[in-house]
Design an enzyme around this catalytic site. Sequence first.
Site, PDB file in Angstrom:
ATOM      1  N   GLU A 106      -5.287   3.671   6.849  1.00 55.95           N
ATOM      2  CA  GLU A 106      -4.903   3.593   4.862  1.00 55.95           C
ATOM      3  C   GLU A 106      -5.590   4.632   3.815  1.00 55.95           C
ATOM      4  O   GLU A 106      -5.040   5.184   3.218  1.00 55.95           O
ATOM      5  CB  GLU A 106      -4.935   1.689   4.596  1.00 55.95           C
ATOM      6  CG  GLU A 106      -5.329   1.808   2.998  1.00 55.95           C
ATOM      7  CD  GLU A 106      -5.962  -0.349   2.696  1.00 55.95           C
ATOM      8  OE1 GLU A 106      -6.470   0.121   1.971  1.00 55.95           O
ATOM      9  OE2 GLU A 106      -5.175  -0.455   3.690  1.00 55.95           O
ATOM     10  N   SER A 124     -10.933   0.774   2.751  1.00 55.78           N
ATOM     11  CA  SER A 124     -10.737  -0.114   4.421  1.00 55.78           C
ATOM     12  C   SER A 124      -9.951   1.639   4.698  1.00 55.78           C
ATOM     13  O   SER A 124      -9.595   2.327   4.275  1.00 55.78           O
ATOM     14  CB  SER A 124      -9.512  -1.037   3.466  1.00 55.78           C
ATOM     15  OG  SER A 124      -9.873  -1.955   3.165  1.00 55.78           O
ATOM     16  N   ARG A 176       1.023  -1.202   0.034  1.00 61.07           N
ATOM     17  CA  ARG A 176      -0.097   0.459   0.006  1.00 61.07           C
ATOM     18  C   ARG A 176       0.825   1.354   0.130  1.00 61.07           C
ATOM     19  O   ARG A 176       0.971   2.041   0.607  1.00 61.07           O
ATOM     20  CB  ARG A 176      -0.905   0.165   0.770  1.00 61.07           C
ATOM     21  CG  ARG A 176      -1.696  -1.041   1.194  1.00 61.07           C
ATOM     22  CD  ARG A 176      -2.802  -1.019   0.246  1.00 61.07           C
ATOM     23  NE  ARG A 176      -3.602  -2.311  -0.401  1.00 61.07           N
ATOM     24  CZ  ARG A 176      -3.327  -3.117  -0.793  1.00 61.07           C
ATOM     25  NH1 ARG A 176      -2.299  -3.556  -1.770  1.00 61.07           N
ATOM     26  NH2 ARG A 176      -4.509  -4.583  -0.906  1.00 61.07           N
TER      27      ARG A 176
END
Length: 317
Positions: free
Chosen positions: A304, A234, A185
């Site tokens: 995130e 998320s 990520r």
Amino acid sequence: MTAAAPSMTERPMTGHLIDRMPACRGRLTADAPLAPVTWFRVGGPAEVMFRPADPEDLAGFLAALPHDVPVTVIGVASNLLVRDGGIPGVTIRLGRGFTDIVAEGDTLTVGAAALDLNVATVARDAGIAGLEFLSGIPGTIGGALRMNGGAYGREMADALVSAQAVGRDGAMLSFTREEMGFTYRHAAVPEGCVFTGATLRGELGNALEIARRMTEIADKRADSQPIRSRTGGSTFKNPDGHKAWELIDKAGCRGLSIGDAQVSEKHCNFLINQGAASAADLEALGDEVRRRVFETSGVTLEWEIKRVGVPATGDAR
């Protein structure tokens, strides 16, 4: 206030930051509302919103933009929390000049503002397999490049050939997959870069099989995620060796709420706005989840969701 004028002299002086903006062919808007375009439906305005006409317009604008003016880039704001005081400086949002998707052989040339789902759909129709995972990411290619977006077993690092961008100084840049420095990520490219497009590669496959896989992904998302709620996707990255949702659940946070901000009952790594939540409510809830997870497991969750902007006046956050 919207200005599409080609030169500074044609804009009336207002005492607003927009007076300092360089000439451009795209659209400049002062105090542009952002809450209506974010998936959470919260947040203050962009001090100035810039919608460039094409990569050359973007490059010329950034080259001439005063260096003391901060720049923020947003896409469709699906994994973004804009704070209630809004975003100072210039917020760049790419539009139609960055949405082309062209398939040739086993590759796709795509604009950074192209929706991930649209890219997956074009790949399906062209019989290009391996990009089905994009149909499970509710955002744009630019966002997927910035955070090495992934879902259902694959990520951008598996598909990228090269990415194009414009630097904060207006320089046209190109990055190979290796130069992107992808990790979980994350992409190790300068924050000031604005992605404008990419070349992706899959493999030639059967369109019906590709369509079947995309249907499976859509069904899994609908079954496990609160996709019809005001959410930001998320919330936290999965820590090494753990799943964020399991840590959150074990910490007793499923359904936890602050005001109208709530940890989803359906998938507890999602925060949802039940109607009247503020960005401060959502961020406070996320921080409380992080506190409880650390208290019960010793694991520090990393956000995130990208949080941008400043708190509202009087907000202690």
